[in-house]
Write an enzyme that holds these catalytic residues in place. Structure first.
Site, short mmCIF file in Angstrom:
data_model
loop_
_atom_site.label_atom_id
_atom_site.label_comp_id
_atom_site.label_asym_id
_atom_site.label_seq_id
_atom_site.Cartn_x
_atom_site.Cartn_y
_atom_site.Cartn_z
N GLY A 1 1.31 7.97 29.02
CA GLY A 1 2.69 8.19 29.47
C GLY A 1 3.15 9.63 29.42
N LYS A 2 2.31 10.53 28.95
CA LYS A 2 2.72 11.94 28.85
C LYS A 2 2.81 12.58 30.26
CE LYS A 2 2.81 12.63 24.35
NZ LYS A 2 3.24 11.40 23.67
#
Ligand SMILES: Cc1ncc(COP(=O)(O)O)c(C=O)c1O
Length: 372
Positions: free
Chosen positions: A187-188
């Site tokens: 999710g970065k």
């Protein structure tokens, strides 16, 4: 009708690189370069160039990257490292994993990053380093931090796990300290398809030590210079990250546009505080965090409308059970404690549409209208 908008949706970006990735995977399968290998090497070269550093070492996760950066810099048992309490526990856990002691300093009320003016009073004879966290995608105030570090003979390791491509006075995050750690958790802003991380540095000694430590203390198979770890980045992740890196600036621009729409739509809601971009910063909005008085009720209200909202983070580290042994008590970090009761993250990711953001903002306004 309710929309369904998760806090993070990765399908849009996954679809964009799927075809190119399938072309890459053949080469990886043919060469069996599953761990490190040419794809990781190429990515390391490109990511170092991107960050404006001389070196990059691909690591198994952001947590491991922090541990290796600290170990390579010589952190030993009993050393104190100054950091913040409003962060993911990996920041402080990496310090403890090296035998060090996290020392928590309060944050600025507007940026939510470490307050440089409070650092010097936390320095003792045992202090070895400062670990600023570039939280939510905005760099900490690096000029005074680097100045303090120089004056006191400390080194700086940046926790840049949430700040891929963020800038401070025109320089990219990760290029200020003796070393910096990035996370490529899916999710970065730059996310792998599994776990991943990197250490970037301008210091050849740090780079050499990190590459030895990540591979069981060896440069040559079965010849061990010291004990190290199994903390290597996988070939498949190298290929994914190299493809995605080409789009990182574009995706960060989309995040900034999304943040602009939120700010436009919510600017006249008096019951909340919007995130700000400091004059020195280029914020890349890994998270879009607002402050409200009753965040639990707002979260529930949004969830009922199909909107994922999260807390980053729920509770300050210095008051968690894991750090009871450090002896902090309520009131020790007043700004951290105050804002952490109020913060709530709204959905943000490349691919979120204006229509979706307007739907979220309408729901936030409805929540406050219902309270009047
Ligand atoms: C500020 C911060 N530090 C460290 C980490 C650890 O990274 P990882 O989950 O890749 O180990 C994260 C990511 O979750 C993070 O947000």
């Amino acid at each position: 009708m309710n929309m369904n908008i998760p806090l993070v949706d990765l399908r849009w970006q996954t679809d964009l690189i799927k075809k190119d990735f399938l072309k890459e995977i053949g080469g990886i399968l043919d060469s069996s370069a599953f761990i490190l290998g040419p794809k990781v090497k190429e990515f390391e070269k490109h990511f170092a160039e991107y960050c404006g550093t001389k070196y990059c070492a691909g690591i198994s996760s952001g947590t491991d990257a922090l541990i290796l950066a600290l170990r390579a810099a010589g952190i030993e048992y009993g050393d104190e490292i100054i950091t913040v309490s409003n962060t993911f526990i990996a920041t402080s856990a990496s310090i403890s994993a090296c035998g060090g002691k996290p020392v928590f300093v309060d944050i600025e009320e507007d940026s939510y990053n470490i307050n440089p003016s409070l650092i010097s009073r936390a320095i003792t004879a045992k202090t070895k380093a400062i670990m600023p966290v570039h939280l939510y995608g905005q760099c900490a105030d690096m000029t005074p931090i680097m100045k303090l570090a120089k004056n006191y003979g400390l080194f700086v390791i940046e926790d840049a796990c949430q700040a891929h491509g963020a800038e401070y006075t025109g320089k990219r995050s990760g290029s200020f300290g003796m070393g910096a750690a990035f996370s490529f958790y899916p999710g970065k802003n730059l996310g792998a398809w599994g776990e991943g991380g990197a250490v970037v540095t301008n210091d050849q000694k740090i780079f050499d030590e990190v590459t030895v430590l990540r591979d069981h203390g060896s440069r040559e198979k079965y010849i061990h210079l010291k004990e190290g770890f199994n903390m290597r980045l996988h070939g498949i992740q190298g290929a994914v990250l190299d493809l995605k890196l080409k789009m990182l600036d574009e995706w960060n621009a989309l995040r900034r546009t999304a943040a602009g729409i939120y700010k436009r739509e919510l600017s006249n809601v008096n019951e909340l505080i919007l995130p700000i971009e400091k004059p020195y910063a280029k914020h890349v909005y890994h998270l879009f965090v607002i402050r409200v008085k009753d965040r639990e009720s707002l979260q529930k209200f949004l969830l009922d409308k199909g909107i994922g909202a999260g807390f980053h983070y729920k509770y300050p580290l210095h008051l968690q059970e894991a750090y009871a042994y450090l002896g902090y008590k309520e009131g020790d970090l007043p700004i951290t404690e105050k804002i952490m009761k109020e913060i709530i993250s709204l959905p943000i990711y490349p691919g979120i549409t204006e229509e979706q953001i307007i739907y979220i903002c309408k729901a936030v306004k409805e929540f406050f209208a219902g309270k009047k």
